[in-house]
Structures are given as structure tokens and as C-alpha cells.
Design a protein around this motif. Structure first.
Motif, short mmCIF file in Angstrom:
data_model
loop_
_atom_site.label_atom_id
_atom_site.label_comp_id
_atom_site.label_asym_id
_atom_site.label_seq_id
_atom_site.Cartn_x
_atom_site.Cartn_y
_atom_site.Cartn_z
N THR A 1 6.84 13.07 -0.16
CA THR A 1 7.11 14.06 -1.19
C THR A 1 7.18 15.44 -0.55
N PRO A 2 8.19 16.22 -0.88
CA PRO A 2 8.33 17.55 -0.27
C PRO A 2 7.08 18.41 -0.49
N PHE A 3 6.81 19.26 0.49
CA PHE A 3 5.62 20.11 0.43
C PHE A 3 5.59 20.94 -0.84
N SER A 4 6.73 21.46 -1.27
CA SER A 4 6.75 22.33 -2.46
C SER A 4 6.21 21.60 -3.68
N LEU A 5 6.52 20.32 -3.83
CA LEU A 5 6.00 19.55 -4.96
C LEU A 5 4.51 19.25 -4.79
N ILE A 6 4.11 18.92 -3.56
CA ILE A 6 2.68 18.68 -3.28
C ILE A 6 1.89 19.94 -3.64
N ALA B 1 0.86 -1.19 0.00
CA ALA B 1 0.00 0.00 0.00
C ALA B 1 0.89 1.23 0.00
N LEU B 2 0.61 2.15 -0.90
CA LEU B 2 1.35 3.40 -0.98
C LEU B 2 0.50 4.51 -0.38
N ILE B 3 1.03 5.16 0.65
CA ILE B 3 0.30 6.25 1.29
C ILE B 3 1.07 7.55 1.12
N GLY B 4 0.34 8.65 1.21
CA GLY B 4 0.95 9.97 1.10
C GLY B 4 -0.11 10.98 0.68
N MET B 5 0.29 12.21 0.65
CA MET B 5 -0.61 13.31 0.29
C MET B 5 -1.06 13.20 -1.16
N ALA B 6 -2.19 13.85 -1.47
CA ALA B 6 -2.57 14.05 -2.87
C ALA B 6 -1.40 14.75 -3.55
N GLY B 7 -1.05 14.29 -4.72
CA GLY B 7 0.07 14.89 -5.44
C GLY B 7 1.41 14.24 -5.15
N ALA B 8 1.44 13.24 -4.26
CA ALA B 8 2.71 12.57 -3.93
C ALA B 8 3.17 11.64 -5.05
N GLY B 9 2.25 11.24 -5.90
CA GLY B 9 2.61 10.33 -7.00
C GLY B 9 2.23 8.89 -6.74
N THR C 1 -2.08 22.53 -6.67
CA THR C 1 -2.63 23.85 -7.00
C THR C 1 -2.57 24.16 -8.49
N HIS C 2 -1.80 23.41 -9.24
CA HIS C 2 -1.70 23.65 -10.68
C HIS C 2 -2.33 22.53 -11.50
N GLY C 3 -3.25 21.81 -10.89
CA GLY C 3 -4.03 20.81 -11.62
C GLY C 3 -3.26 19.60 -12.11
N LYS C 4 -2.13 19.30 -11.50
CA LYS C 4 -1.34 18.15 -11.94
C LYS C 4 -1.72 16.88 -11.21
N THR C 5 -2.73 16.96 -10.35
CA THR C 5 -3.24 15.79 -9.67
C THR C 5 -4.75 15.89 -9.67
N ARG C 6 -5.42 14.76 -9.67
CA ARG C 6 -6.88 14.80 -9.67
C ARG C 6 -7.44 14.70 -8.26
N TYR D 1 -0.86 19.30 5.41
CA TYR D 1 0.39 18.56 5.25
C TYR D 1 1.07 18.34 6.60
N ASN D 2 1.20 19.41 7.37
CA ASN D 2 1.85 19.31 8.69
C ASN D 2 1.07 18.42 9.65
N TYR D 3 -0.24 18.44 9.56
CA TYR D 3 -1.08 17.60 10.41
C TYR D 3 -0.93 16.12 10.03
N ARG D 4 -0.90 15.83 8.75
CA ARG D 4 -0.87 14.44 8.29
C ARG D 4 0.51 13.80 8.35
#
Length: 177
Positions: free
Chosen positions: A113-118, A14-22, A123-128, A144-147
């Protein structure tokens, strides 16, 4: 391929992480290399509900969405999937019950994944993916800091991506299996 962590054998990842982590893109490529099945929980929810994530959240609210995501993942795990890479939504970490069930059924890898990439990807529509808790927590940085401590708590392995390509992240995962 049987994945071993200490003496516990697990047959799923299972891969976990923020939206936008890939998680989805890496998950697809990892599953292909391992000859595993790939299950994206967000995709399955969209198919089941016949709506995109944003619309589902708008219709049921964030709290109910987390409950729906939890229920759907736990029901899926009851079928005892094998040789599967699972990519749950980033908010699955907010469900202790779902994370405990996931841990019983899969080796959990945090795609850190670093916050800057997330921020750039979300914010630029690169993740659904939709990000649960933006209003409640007061923005993406606070979510991000909470999770982050929760992702670290529930993961058994951690891959720091930096500016690595998806293929490089997959190779790092393969090296730790």
C-alpha cells in the motif's frame, strides 16, 4: 482450495504489510470468498492479553511485544492450521524466526500500500494498529522505508493496492492463486 507455488503446496495464506495496509479487512473478505477461516493475530493478542495493542506495547515495551507476537504466531502455527487466511501485525516482519515459520505454513502475500495511504490511515485513526519503531526509527516514513525491503524479501506474491477497493484487492489475490 489447495494453493500451489511452484511445487510447494500450502494450505494457508498470510497477508503481510504495514499497519493501515488493509490486511484485516482484505483478509476477512478473502477468507469468506475462499471459505477459509480468518485469523487476525492482533485481535487474538488483544483477547489473550485483555488489552488493546497500544496498552500491551506500553506495558511490555516494543521489543517484548515483537517477541510476544512471534511466540504467539509460532505457537498458533504448531497447531497446523489449514484453509486459513492469517493476518499478522505489521511488525511481525521484524522477526526472522516468525517469518520463516510463516513461510513454511502459508503462501505469503505482501499487501503493498502506498505510503500516503498508510500515513492517512494510521494518523487519522482509520486503523487500530500500533506502529512499532516510530521513536527508534524517527517517524512513520522511516519505519515504512526500513520495512519495505523486508516485506518484499519474505513475500512470495505482491499485490500493489494503490487506490483499489478492498474487493478489488481480493480479486487481484484470487487471480494470482
Amino acid at each position: 482450495m489447495l494453493i500451489k507455488k511452484n511445487t510447494i503446496s500450502k494450505q494457508n495464506i498470510a497477508l503481510i504489510g504495514m499497519a493501515g495496509a488493509g490486511k484485516s479487512m482484505v483478509g476477512k473478505k478473502l477468507a469468506f470468498k475462499l471459505k477459509f477461516i480468518f485469523l487476525d493475530i492482533d485481535d487474538l493478542l488483544e483477547i489473550k492479553c485483555k488489552k488493546n495493542l497500544d496498552q500491551i506495547i506500553k506495558d511490555v515495551g516494543e521489543k517484548k511485544f515483537i517477541e510476544l507476537e512471534e511466540k504467539y504466531l509460532i505457537n498458533l502455527l504448531k497447531n497446523k492450521p489449514r484453509n486459513t487466511v492469517i493476518s499478522p501485525g505489521g511488525s511481525i516482519i521484524l522477526s526472522k524466526k516468525a517469518m520463516e515459520e510463516l513461510r513454511k505454513n502459508a503462501l505469503i502475500i505482501f499487501i503493498d500500500t502506498p505510503f500516503s495511504l498508510i500515513e492517512d490511515r494510521t494518523t487519522h485513526g482509520k486503523t487500530r494498529g500500533a506502529v512499532i519503531g516510530l521513536k527508534e526509527k524517527g517517524g512513520l516514513r522511516k519505519v515504512y522505508n526500513y520495512r519495505l525491503p523486508l516485506y518484499k524479501k519474505y513475500s512470495e506474491k505482491r499485490i500493489t493496492t494503490g487506490n483499489l477497493s478492498e474487493e478489488q484487492v481480493v480479486d487481484k489475490i484470487l487471480n494470482i492463486l
